[in-house]
Design an enzyme around this catalytic site. Structure first.
Site, PDB file in Angstrom:
ATOM      1  N   ASN A  75       9.882  -3.669   2.146  1.00  0.00           N
ATOM      2  CA  ASN A  75      10.072  -3.466   0.706  1.00  0.00           C
ATOM      3  C   ASN A  75      10.941  -2.223   0.539  1.00  0.00           C
ATOM      4  OD1 ASN A  75       9.959  -3.045  -2.001  1.00  0.00           O
ATOM      5  ND2 ASN A  75       7.747  -2.664  -2.112  1.00  0.00           N
ATOM      6  N   LYS A 130      12.174  -1.111  -2.074  1.00  0.00           N
ATOM      7  CA  LYS A 130      11.979  -0.487  -3.393  1.00  0.00           C
ATOM      8  C   LYS A 130      13.350  -0.224  -4.040  1.00  0.00           C
ATOM      9  CE  LYS A 130       7.492   1.073  -1.893  1.00  0.00           C
ATOM     10  NZ  LYS A 130       6.399   2.020  -1.982  1.00  0.00           N
ATOM     11  N   HIS A 147       3.148  -5.598  -7.331  1.00  0.00           N
ATOM     12  CA  HIS A 147       3.125  -4.320  -6.607  1.00  0.00           C
ATOM     13  C   HIS A 147       2.551  -3.233  -7.516  1.00  0.00           C
ATOM     14  CE1 HIS A 147       4.400  -0.765  -4.445  1.00  0.00           C
ATOM     15  NE2 HIS A 147       4.568  -1.533  -3.397  1.00  0.00           N
ATOM     16  N   GLU A 191       3.408  -0.326  -8.024  1.00  0.00           N
ATOM     17  CA  GLU A 191       4.409   0.445  -8.770  1.00  0.00           C
ATOM     18  C   GLU A 191       4.870  -0.307 -10.015  1.00  0.00           C
ATOM     19  OE1 GLU A 191       6.934   1.242  -5.398  1.00  0.00           O
ATOM     20  OE2 GLU A 191       5.377   2.557  -4.588  1.00  0.00           O
ATOM     21  N   GLU A 249      -2.667  -3.025  -0.452  1.00  0.00           N
ATOM     22  CA  GLU A 249      -1.949  -1.741  -0.435  1.00  0.00           C
ATOM     23  C   GLU A 249      -2.714  -0.740  -1.303  1.00  0.00           C
ATOM     24  OE1 GLU A 249       2.483  -2.133   0.485  1.00  0.00           O
ATOM     25  OE2 GLU A 249       2.287  -2.479  -1.654  1.00  0.00           O
ATOM     26  N   GLY A 292       3.245   6.017   0.497  1.00  0.00           N
ATOM     27  CA  GLY A 292       4.189   7.139   0.443  1.00  0.00           C
ATOM     28  C   GLY A 292       3.685   8.413   1.102  1.00  0.00           C
ATOM     29  N   SER A 295       2.133   3.604   3.991  1.00  0.00           N
ATOM     30  CA  SER A 295       2.474   4.581   5.033  1.00  0.00           C
ATOM     31  C   SER A 295       2.428   3.999   6.443  1.00  0.00           C
ATOM     32  CB  SER A 295       1.573   5.814   4.925  1.00  0.00           C
ATOM     33  OG  SER A 295       1.632   6.340   3.615  1.00  0.00           O
TER      34      SER A 295
HETATM   35  P1  13P Z   1       5.303   3.187   2.076  1.00  0.00           P
HETATM   36  O1  13P Z   1       5.371   2.412   3.378  1.00  0.00           O
HETATM   37  O2  13P Z   1       6.524   3.964   1.763  1.00  0.00           O
HETATM   38  O3  13P Z   1       4.010   3.951   1.970  1.00  0.00           O
HETATM   39  O4  13P Z   1       5.236   2.058   0.916  1.00  0.00           O
HETATM   40  C1  13P Z   1       4.285   1.056   0.999  1.00  0.00           C
HETATM   41  C2  13P Z   1       4.572   0.049  -0.043  1.00  0.00           C
HETATM   42  O5  13P Z   1       4.360   0.295  -1.220  1.00  0.00           O
HETATM   43  C3  13P Z   1       5.192  -1.221   0.385  1.00  0.00           C
HETATM   44  O6  13P Z   1       5.201  -2.169  -0.639  1.00  0.00           O
END
Ligand code: 13P
Length: 254
Positions: free
Chosen positions: A9, A11, A96, A98, A166, A172, A214
């Site tokens: 991902n 992002k 997700h 976010e 997640e 993050g 992470s």
């Molecule tokens: P990170 O691997 O940067 O923690 O992000 C995880 C995530 O949100 C994947 O969708």
């Protein structure tokens, strides 16, 4: 045994098509020799056109980070399923955290998941609590997120569903701050139990469960070996082709 799955991902990264191409090509090369892992890259949709040109004959699949629950029309800023399919992107990350933080409700996520599956996508439904406490409220939270979507799903649709657990508090961070594998094991069993309760064991077993939060080169093996999951959803580490390829190789060897 189910094939393992690793999804990137990206992002809202990177900033230019040139850089997207560099990361994509590096990743395709890095995972070319790896066996037994289905690798999908979900870039920003604006790069799909460019990257689909680079994807001929590779085993990396393209996906999207979101997809709208309507076919066409007056929905400013949204991506229709047909637009993604035009670039052979057939995997959609949905719900997700976010996006939920920007206001996506359980109902909206449920509609998106159903619509994506009807349009021929594999829907990667993201769930995960914002925080944990000793009372175990995180289990109730994840159950609510799952049941809101399961309520509208038929058994046959499970063949095109993936669940990505997640926990928001673990996204993050550094590898050291990521989730403990014993806690992940507990949650992956719990998610499997909810699937079995609603759909029966044979159907429930069709649904891969992934972990995201992470994931790095040095903790990927432990999640897959000890966490009871079928693969990983990788954020920031997927922007580094070397590290991401290392994660995919590790999963293949685990
Ligand atoms: P990170 O691997 O940067 O923690 O992000 C995880 C995530 O949100 C994947 O969708």
């Amino acid at each position: 045994m189910k094939q393992k799955i690793v999804i990137a991902n990206w992002k809202m990264n990177p900033m230019t098509p040139k850089e997207a191409k560099r990361i994509f090509i590096g990743t395709v090369k890095g995972v070319a020799h790896v066996k037994g892992v289905r690798v999908t890259i979900c870039p920003p949709t604006i790069f799909l056109s460019e990257l689909s040109k680079e994807n001929k004959g590779t085993k990396v699949r393209l996906g999207v980070q979101d997809l709208y629950s309507e076919d066409a029309g007056a929905y400013t800023g949204q991506t229709a399923p047909a637009m993604a399919l035009a670039y052979k992107a057939k995997i959609a990350i949905l719900g997700h955290s976010e996006r939920r933080a920007l206001g996506e409700s359980h109902g909206m996520v449920g509609n998106k998941v159903r619509h994506a599956i009807h349009k021929g996508f594999t829907a990667v439904l993201c769930v995960g609590e914002r925080e944990r406490n000793d009372e175990g409220a995180h289990f109730t939270y994840v159950r609510e997120e799952l049941e809101a979507v399961f309520a509208g799903l038929k058994r046959v649709e499970l063949a095109n569903l993936v669940i990505a657990y997640e926990p928001v508090w673990a996204i993050g961070k550094s590898a050291a701050e990521a989730m403990q594998t014993r806690d992940l094991y507990e949650m992956s069993l719990y998610i499997r139990k909810i699937l079995i309760e609603r759909f029966g064991r044979a159907n429930a077993d069709l649904v891969p469960i992934l972990y995201g939060g992470s994931v790095k080169g040095d903790n990927a093996a432990a999640f897959v070996r000890d966490g009871g999951v079928d693969g990983l959803l990788v954020g920031s580490a997927s922007l580094d082709p070397k590290q991401f390829s290392n994660i995919v190789t590790t999963v293949s060897n685990t």
